[in-house]
Design an enzyme around this catalytic site. Structure first.
Site, PDB file in Angstrom:
ATOM      1  N   CYS A 115       0.839  -1.211   0.000  1.00 61.50           N
ATOM      2  CA  CYS A 115       0.000   0.000   0.000  1.00 61.50           C
ATOM      3  C   CYS A 115       0.860   1.242   0.000  1.00 61.50           C
ATOM      4  O   CYS A 115       0.436   2.298  -0.470  1.00 61.50           O
ATOM      5  CB  CYS A 115      -0.968  -0.008   1.183  1.00 61.50           C
ATOM      6  SG  CYS A 115      -0.294   0.606   2.746  1.00 61.50           S
ATOM      7  N   GLU A1265      -6.628 -13.312  -0.184  1.00 64.53           N
ATOM      8  CA  GLU A1265      -7.118 -13.684   1.136  1.00 64.53           C
ATOM      9  C   GLU A1265      -6.658 -15.060   1.607  1.00 64.53           C
ATOM     10  O   GLU A1265      -6.600 -15.319   2.810  1.00 64.53           O
ATOM     11  CB  GLU A1265      -8.652 -13.689   1.131  1.00 64.53           C
ATOM     12  CG  GLU A1265      -9.273 -12.340   0.836  1.00 64.53           C
ATOM     13  CD  GLU A1265     -10.774 -12.497   0.654  1.00 64.53           C
ATOM     14  OE1 GLU A1265     -11.515 -12.173   1.587  1.00 64.53           O
ATOM     15  OE2 GLU A1265     -11.198 -12.965  -0.422  1.00 64.53           O
TER      16      GLU A1265
END
Length: 1334
Positions: A115, A1265
């Site tokens: 990020c 995930e």
């Protein structure tokens, strides 16, 4: 008080700053961001606990003539403290415009950024290390990063980027084997027949580090420091004054005039007190430059005197030098201090906090003061009345007035005596994680013996974190003097100390029985250490401790992590410019590392912009009887207070309430907001809003309370196959149990951020927001403002982490912000601070799982009846979908022919829990693996054998009747067992466990069948828009959001392949509801899947249009074809659309095809557990992940590793604590511990296993995930170790090891003579400080 200010002079990135009106209450982070507009330094926690705001501070010492560089967290550095200092921010290290520094380049190219929000802080920590040590050791790199948190990467690539500067770091990263890591001994598996690669970057591309090219320290600051005519400086603020004396007499005069004024040197105690405890000081005194506070005196033969101004990092260096110079017997106190100085806080805080400040502030959790007291240290203090020495002992640490400094006194230095020949000193501690965490309990202990004997002459034991102050067990010690150092003395000592140090059952901090146990467990460790030392002193006279006890002596070590990542190499016949399959750096990686990547709060201030803060409920369930905003409205800078009355449209949309009205339903519910000209004014005004309540009963906090009151958010979801009740009648064994799985905080590094800009026409509004679901924000804002959605534009360039926490919550907060912007008619900047973010937005659903399992003697499970209940909180949010996912995914990798699963979301008076990576799967599958382990114990088999027996083995149907092929699952499982050397290591662990009573090793392998996407087909659609410009460049937009997962990078790779152009031709600006409307959320591991298909469709449409031109000029260039197409009036813009995976689920029939495909995997983890403290160390993890064909192995491996570490944190150290009245205690990095660099596996191996997945773009799979659940391999390895310990102690090997397996849970499961010794309180006689809500 003076009415005018002196000038504050310092340098930032080589430029002189003259601040004529410095504000004493302003910190450096605010100054560089809002005054100097250097936004690379990030705000994340505001309390020095995360490292996102790390900068380098350089100072010149005129006495030593040396320049000292150190890292600091800008959020705790008062700007007034910087007079004469040089500050370097990430912008000063390097930039794309000027020159990228090797640190920035390597962090990006080693894929150490996702990020990007933590990246500038990481850069600054490594950069500062290199300024001091241009060729650092791997251990120095690990230590330098200890104060920096990252929620995305799992740290491994960050450490690896730092290790590229270390001459000790070799190409092969296998340690101690004497051979290459690629020499696999255990046979050749299918994957080894494929061409596998292990390098994710090319070191040859790195520019070399040249220390001679670093900026010089400003000569002007050297002249300032050496100026013999320095004068006292005074900086006058609006409410406060900052005074910097230049002489000791000047300091003492100031302290006499302002005895209550704090001395601010590092600001690590005063700063947090002001921010978090609302402390106010009208006067600050800062004696930073006084040479009398900086002395180091080793001339005294009895010990060393260290000046109070020395930072803890400098103290560490001083003590380390002494241990090299002095005989070992004289430096036992120094060695004990050094051990704790390695793990106390992080490097930034250690470089800011001072010895004097730490000693004098006397925190109850101090790791150093108990050791200093045990080592008989003294404090040299001075005032105008003269000098004196204060013993740094129990009475001082217990804050007895007669033993404390007087208000007008100043600590000059601390004297640390050398230890005696027959004296032993030790420091012991246990924290939630190894580094940068307050101790749960710590201790400083020393014993002195009559010469040549084991007769106690003097004994000191001091404990921290067990009372409001550090406490001394002085009465216990007195009674033990004259005793022999033997087992009977130990037994008596334990009883005496438990009687003397009583922790009340409702004590703040909770964990009462655990902390009582730790007190005597640490005492036992000290006892063993002294026994071993005595044996070394005289082996004939003093027998050694039993060999099986030796491992109890040492703490679990901190090692530099290392590992290998294996992935399929690109086909050698693939065109060179085709980037698909290559480990390409994140397209914003360099910008992340230079701080040039812009996030919402980095956007420049807009004219007339206001800041917004919230006022939240302090009651879990109550009627609002009054709201008084008059005092807040009168506060300077306040423009308005916004309440539910100001919402022009819906205040309750889809069950989500924007502003509480009449009633509050949880602690943390937004009641009103305050809009003011600055954040400080808004925050101060918010404190002045007065709200009164009448409590409403019941206030439901836990799942069990919800079940008792029949309080639910959704109807029951159920799937069933076979005949469960009949099967239970025909099995050999039935076991029943329940597992509690607590929640998890997202802890994205960038908190929730929104900038709402009302437009002047047609009720339009533009929102810049960090979100996973811009369409959802648009929907809620439209509803709140009562305008059509076409008037609301949501723009999203990137966000600093999300993990599900920015799917629904930004919509609610966006509506709150938009209403404020609407009412005031001005732009609103709404940035939640970390405390409010954690309080308001909640996180992963806590879960209670109940199971009944029927199985045969051989371990074959014939029947399972499982119930799941989640704590959904007070409003619907995503709770119903989460419970659906839990039920659908609850079988994991196992075929149980008779299977019933039911689930329901409970309604409680907590903030609403929401989406989180894995979406229920990580909670549900813990219950599955727990009953697998229970079956294994009953059958006296390994859990891995039970897993193998019950695993899907051939093309089958799930419990909801969806057909799938488990071949990749079997492959991952077999390769994991084989290549991790599981059985050989398991045998080695068993041998270790036989020989070690207080430490145990455990291993576990868990398989995974993880479903991707959403059972509702309309949530799987996507769209894209692609423009080709006349110069041949391509502008790409799509509906997905860049969260750090590299979605935009993959989309550029897709466009590059489909258009057959270099990826450098393709540019991607942002995600917007204007360019791609009605886009679904970026979640469910399907971002690249669905948006990739849409981009592919758009590009293929464009290429089809260009085909006639290409056929006419096949040897032409791209630019020529584009220009010709324009001349022939061929559209160079195209939308792309993907209808989505056609998934479905019929809950009435309990069947469907809810998922397009599965991701399979397996992980093996090995841990070592300290049975005396509950600490554990993750030694090694091997992950085998079914990646199909990876579009970008670097990004996919990053997702797997990051998810695994996040999962490991969830299952082990991340613990949310609530009061019985529903108040969340865990509201920042001090109270909630996510993994740091020291928690990741010492050895970390990830292999991407190839398979086919033709349904997805390029046969890839979504891996965002899946790795989360594999972190449970650590939990079950801990379970394995604890089971071994319990068996050895004659205890049952079937026991509930709930999640998270914190040190408390582990220690209390390892029952022994010490846990049996502690007093237990009757639960009916007190209210506990905290409760579990699962």
């Amino acid at each position: 008080m003076p009415s005018s200010s002196d000038e504050l002079i310092f340098f930032v990135n080589g430029k002189k700053v003259i601040e004529k009106n410095p504000v004493p209450e302003m910190n450096l982070l605010f100054y560089v961001r809002k005054v100097l507009h250097l936004t690379g330094t990030k705000y994340s926690c505001g309390g020095g606990g995360c490292g996102a705001c790390t900068v380098m501070i350089s100072r010149y010492n005129p006495e030593s003539k040396k320049i000292y560089h150190y890292p600091a967290t800008a959020c705790l550095v008062p700007v007034c403290s910087l007079h004469g200092a040089a500050v370097t921010t990430v912008e000063g290290v390097g930039s794309i415009k000027r020159r990228i520094h090797p640190v920035q380049e390597r962090l990006a190219k080693c894929h150490g950024t996702q990020c990007g929000f933590c990246s500038p802080g990481m850069v600054m920590s490594i950069y500062t290390l290199l300024r001091n040590h241009p060729e650092p050791t791997p251990d120095q790199i690990t230590e330098a990063l200890g104060g920096n948190l990252c929620r995305c990467t799992g740290y491994r690539p960050i450490v690896e980027s730092g290790k590229t500067f270390s001459p000790e770091s070799s190409v092969c990263q296998m340690k101690g084997s004497g051979k290459c890591c690629m020499d696999l001994d255990e046979g050749c598996s299918e994957s080894t027949k494929e061409r596998m690669c292990t390098k994710l970057y090319n070191e040859d591309e790195f520019q070399p580090l040249d220390p001679s090219q670093e900026p010089i320290f400003p000569p002007e600051l050297i002249r300032m420091a050496e100026d013999p005519h320095k004068r006292r400086l005074t900086f006058q603020g609006e409410r406060t004054i900052w005074i910097m004396p230049v002489t000791l007499n000047g300091l003492l005069e100031l302290k006499a005039s302002y005895p209550e004024a704090p001395l601010v040197m590092g600001n690590t105690a005063v700063g947090p007190g002001m921010k978090f405890n609302n402390e106010f000081h009208p006067v600050f005194i800062s004696p930073l430059g006084l040479p009398e506070l900086n002395l180091v005196d080793t001339a005294n033969s009895g010990g060393v005197t260290i000046g109070a101004r020395h930072s803890l990092a400098q103290m560490k260096d001083i003590l380390h030098s002494l241990t090299l110079e002095q005989p070992k017997e004289k430096t036992k106190t120094h060695q004990a201090l050094l051990k704790h100085l390695r793990t106390l806080a992080g490097p930034q805080i250690r470089n800011m906090a001072t010895l004097g400040g730490h000693v004098v502030s006397r925190p109850d959790f101090s790791d150093l003061n108990p050791i200093l007291a045990a080592g008989n240290a003294t404090i040299n203090v001075i005032s105008k009345e003269g000098q004196r020495q204060i013993p740094l002992n129990g009475p001082f640490l217990e804050r007895l007035p007669e033993a404390s400094l007087k208000p007008e006194e100043v600590a000059l230095s601390v004297f640390i005596p050398y230890s005696g020949q027959w004296q032993y000193v030790s420091g012991l501690r246990l924290a939630q994680r190894q580094e940068n965490a307050f101790a749960i309990v710590n201790a400083g202990m020393s014993v002195e013996f009559e010469e040549g004997t084991n007769t106690i002459k003097d004994l000191q034991m001091l404990f921290g974190s067990v009372a409001p102050t550090v406490v001394s067990a002085s009465q216990t010690c007195k009674q033990l003097i004259g005793r022999q150092w033997d087992d009977q003395m130990l037994s008596d000592a334990c009883q005496l100390v438990l009687e003397e140090i009583r922790i009340p059952p409702d004590a703040e901090g909770g964990m009462v029985e655990y902390r009582r146990t730790l007190i005597i467990s640490l005492l036992f460790k000290f006892y063993l250490k002294v026994r071993r030392w005595l044996s070394e002193m005289d082996p004939q006279k003093f027998p050694d401790i039993p060999e099986k006890f030796v491992s109890a002596l040492d703490d679990l070590p901190i090692e530099t992590p290392q590992g290998i990542q294996m992935f399929q190499c690109v086909d050698p016949n693939q065109p060179e410019q085709d980037p698909v399959g290559h480990p390409i750096m994140h397209q914003s990686g360099i910008k992340h590392a230079t701080g040039e990547a812009k996030f919402v709060d980095d956007m420049p201030r807009i004219n007339q912009e206001l800041c917004l803060t919230v006022v939240t409920s302090t009651r879990a369930h109550a009627k609002i009887t009054s709201i008084d905003v008059s005092e807040a409205l009168a506060y300077p800078g306040v423009v308005d207070v916004i309440t539910a009355e100001d919402v022009p449209g819906d205040n309750n949309h889809s069950g989500e309430i924007f502003y509480a009205q009449n009633e509050v339903i949880c602690v943390g519910q937004i009641i009103c907001t305050v809009a003011a000209d600055t954040y400080i004014h808004a925050k101060e005004a918010a404190k002045r809003v007065k709200i009164t309540y009448d409590d409403i009963e019941p206030a439901i906090i836990t799942i069990e309370q919800a079940l008792e009151h029949n309080s639910f958010l959704s109807s029951e979801k159920k799937i069933e196959q076979g005949n469960v009740d009949y099967a239970f009648k025909h099995v050999d064994h039935i076991i029943e149990g329940e597992i509690h799985v607590e929640g998890q905080e997202h802890f994205y590094m960038e908190t929730q951020t929104i900038l709402a800009i009302p437009q002047t026409e047609d009720k339009e509004m533009v929102l810049h927001v960090g979100t996973q679901f811009p369409t959802h924000v648009q929907e809620y804002v439209s509803a709140a403002l009562k305008v059509p959605r076409n008037r609301i534009a949501c723009q999203m360039k990137r966000t600093g982490g999300a993990f599900g926490g920015k799917v629904t919550k930004p919509a609610l907060l966006g509506a709150v912000c938009a209403v404020a912007a609407h009412k005031t008619g001005r732009p609103i900047r709404f940035i939640l601070d970390r405390s409010n973010d954690m309080l308001i937005t909640a996180g992963r659903h806590p879960l209670l799982g109940k199971y009944k399992i029927g199985f045969m003697n051989n371990g074959k499970i014939k029947a399972a009846d499982v119930e799941y209940y989640t704590n959904g909180g007070c409003t619907p949010d995503e709770s119903e979908m989460v419970i659906e996912f839990i039920v659908l995914k609850s079988e994991n990798a196992y075929h149980i022919p008779n299977f019933r699963c039911r689930g329901r979301a409970c309604k409680t008076n907590l903030p609403s829990n929401t989406a989180f990576r894995g979406f229920g799967f990580p909670q549900a599958t813990v219950v599955v693996e727990a009953y697998i382990a229970a079956v294994a114990s009953k059958c006296n088999l390994l859990p891995e054998e039970i897993r193998e027996i019950n695993m899907y083995k051939q093309i089958s149907k799930t419990a909801y009747k969806q057909t799938f092929n488990p071949e990749p699952l079997r492959r991952c499982w077999k390769e994991c067992l084989q290549k991790s050397s599981f059985f050989a290591r398991k045998q080695a662990a068993e041998e270790f466990n036989k020989n070690n009573y207080w430490k145990k090793k455990g291993l576990a392998v868990v398989p995974m069948k993880f479903s991707v996407a959403v059972p509702m087909a309309f949530y799987n659609q996507a769209a894209a828009l692609v423009h080709i410009f006349l110069d041949g460049s391509v502008l790409l937009t799509h509906g997905g959001c860049e969260l750090g997962q590299g979605l935009h990078t993959k989309m550029i790779q897709v466009a590059s392949r489909e258009l057959n152009i270099p990826k450098s031709y393709v540019h991607l600006v942002e995600t917007s509801t204007v360019t791609v409307p009605n886009a679904v959320f970026t979640a469910g591991s399907m971002g690249a899947d669905i948006n990739g298909k849409a981009v592919q469709n758009a590009c293929q449409t464009l290429l089809d249009r260009l085909q006639p031109i290409i056929k006419k000029n096949p040897k032409g260039k791209w630019e020529e074809w584009v220009k010709k197409a324009f001349e022939e009036s061929i559209s160079l813009s195209a939308t792309g659309y993907f209808k989505g995976y056609q998934t479905n689920m019929d809950w009435e029939k309990e069947e469907g095809d809810p998922y397009p495909y599965y991701v399979y995997g397996a992980a093996c983890s090995e841990v070592e557990v300290d049975c005396l403290t509950g600490a554990h160390k993750l030694l090694r993890t091997d992950i085998f992940m079914d990646a199909a064909f990876s579009i970008n192995p670097a990004l996919d491996i990053g997702q797997v590793e990051g998810a695994f570490i996040q999962g490991m944190g969830f299952y082990t150290i991340e613990e949310l604590k609530y009061s019985p009245k529903g108040v969340l205690y865990s509201r920042g990095p001090d109270d909630y511990k996510i993994p740091t660099v020291t928690e990741i596996p010492e050895e970390f191996y990830v292999t991407m296993v190839r398979s086919r997945n033709p349904i997805a773009i390029y046969s890839s799979k979504g891996l965002g995930e899946a790795g989360m659940f594999l972190g449970s391999s650590v939990l079950f390895a801990i379970y394995d170790a604890v089971t071994t310990a319990r068996k050895e102690r004659g205890l049952s090997d079937i026991f509930p090891l709930n999640s998270p397996a914190t040190p408390e849970v582990i220690r209390m499961a390892c029952k022994d003579q010490f846990t049996d010794m502690i007093p237990r309180d009757d639960p009916s006689t007190f209210t506990p400080w905290s409760i579990h809500v699962s």
